[in-house]
Scaffold this active site. Structure first.
Site, mmCIF file in Angstrom:
data_model
loop_
_atom_site.group_PDB
_atom_site.id
_atom_site.type_symbol
_atom_site.label_atom_id
_atom_site.label_comp_id
_atom_site.label_asym_id
_atom_site.label_seq_id
_atom_site.Cartn_x
_atom_site.Cartn_y
_atom_site.Cartn_z
ATOM 1 N N CYS A 125 26.068 52.776 -6.859
ATOM 2 C CA CYS A 125 27.364 52.092 -6.864
ATOM 3 C C CYS A 125 28.501 53.138 -6.889
ATOM 4 O O CYS A 125 28.514 54.030 -6.049
ATOM 5 C CB CYS A 125 27.432 51.122 -8.039
ATOM 6 S SG CYS A 125 28.860 50.016 -8.025
ATOM 7 N N ASP A 183 25.467 43.497 0.782
ATOM 8 C CA ASP A 183 26.334 44.030 -0.270
ATOM 9 C C ASP A 183 27.774 43.584 -0.014
ATOM 10 O O ASP A 183 28.399 44.023 0.946
ATOM 11 C CB ASP A 183 26.242 45.559 -0.279
ATOM 12 C CG ASP A 183 26.936 46.199 -1.464
ATOM 13 O OD1 ASP A 183 27.868 45.590 -2.020
ATOM 14 O OD2 ASP A 183 26.547 47.320 -1.834
ATOM 15 N N HIS A 214 24.127 44.167 -3.424
ATOM 16 C CA HIS A 214 24.644 45.255 -4.234
ATOM 17 C C HIS A 214 23.834 45.335 -5.530
ATOM 18 O O HIS A 214 23.465 44.322 -6.112
ATOM 19 C CB HIS A 214 26.119 45.021 -4.558
ATOM 20 C CG HIS A 214 26.794 46.199 -5.184
ATOM 21 N ND1 HIS A 214 27.072 47.350 -4.477
ATOM 22 C CD2 HIS A 214 27.221 46.418 -6.451
ATOM 23 C CE1 HIS A 214 27.651 48.221 -5.276
ATOM 24 N NE2 HIS A 214 27.752 47.683 -6.487
#
Length: 247
Positions: A125, A183, A214
């Site tokens: 991330c 995502d 994600h």
């Protein structure tokens, strides 16, 4: 491989940075990985992920990425309040602070008898972006970026010429870029923009897009995909095995 863990508080120009070290037990000199968390810092999933890499023969350093903005030892929860605080910290920290953080960890590693001197970076991330940022350091030989956020945006505060994508010429090591097609933080157009710029810069990189959401590597929550996570670890271990463990 058995591992051991300890804490080191590293001085940086922006304050003390608590760093969690996970490394193999016993004698030896091991390659190192600078391991970057999500906005929540070293949560349970991040600690477990770091230990997986350590168990394959790496000294893994997990810094508190927002150490300037929180008390030492802060871990944010995977809830709305934690997400809001983490995103606020991301918007508050100047990107060049990550450069001095990276330099502090690299300097520390160079002084450790258990480090071989071969260093890579990895993250998830925002940590995928921070691993990418670490790749700007000349000592970083290989970098694994998992669904790196904000490479295609200007969310992280940058001075002119300091956006990570404006400094591609500084990257000398190999990159592994892993993404989830579903995502919602990184749209198709954003991924395409990053791919085009890496290609135009003639960087050494591999690119993988999976049918995942994600945070599919995070072993908590409904977005976790164990099969994809295993594939992600294997790709990262292959990268580091080829670049950091060469004879």
């Amino acid at each position: 491989m058995l591992i051991q863990s300890h804490i080191v508080d590293l001085p940086t120009p922006t304050g003390v940075m608590r760093t969690y070290v996970h490394r193999p037990k016993g004698e030896g000199r091991f390659p190192a990985i600078l391991f970057y968390s999500e906005i929540f810092q070293q949560t349970g999933p991040i600690e477990r992920a770091a230990k997986i890499m350590a168990g394959h023969g790496y000294a893994v350093l997990v810094p508190e990425v927002f150490h300037e903005l929180n008390p030492i030892g802060t871990v944010l929860a995977y809830d709305d309040a934690g997400r809001d605080k983490g995103n606020a910290d991301k918007s508050a920290k100047d990107v060049q602070g990550y450069d001095t953080d990276n330099a502090a960890m690299i300097s520390y590693l160079k002084q450790q008898a258990w480090c071989s001197g071969d260093i890579g970076a990895m993250g998830f991330c925002i940590g995928g972006h921070l691993a990418f940022r670490a790749a700007l350091q000349p000592e970083i030989k290989a970098t694994a970026c998992f669904y790196a956020t904000d490479l295609h945006t200007a969310v992280i505060p940058n001075k002119p010429g300091q956006h990570s994508m404006e400094r591609l010429a500084d990257i000398k090591g190999e990159l592994l870029m892993i993404w989830g097609k579903q995502d919602n933080h990184i749209p198709t157009a954003g991924r395409a923009e990053v791919y085009q710029k890496l290609t135009e810069a003639n960087l050494s990189f591999t690119w993988h897009e999976f049918n995942g959401q994600h945070a599919f590597m995070r072993d908590e929550g409904e977005r976790y995909d164990p099969q994809l996570a295993n594939t992600g670890y294997q790709l990262a271990l292959q990268l580091f095995g080829n670049t950091l463990k060469k004879a």
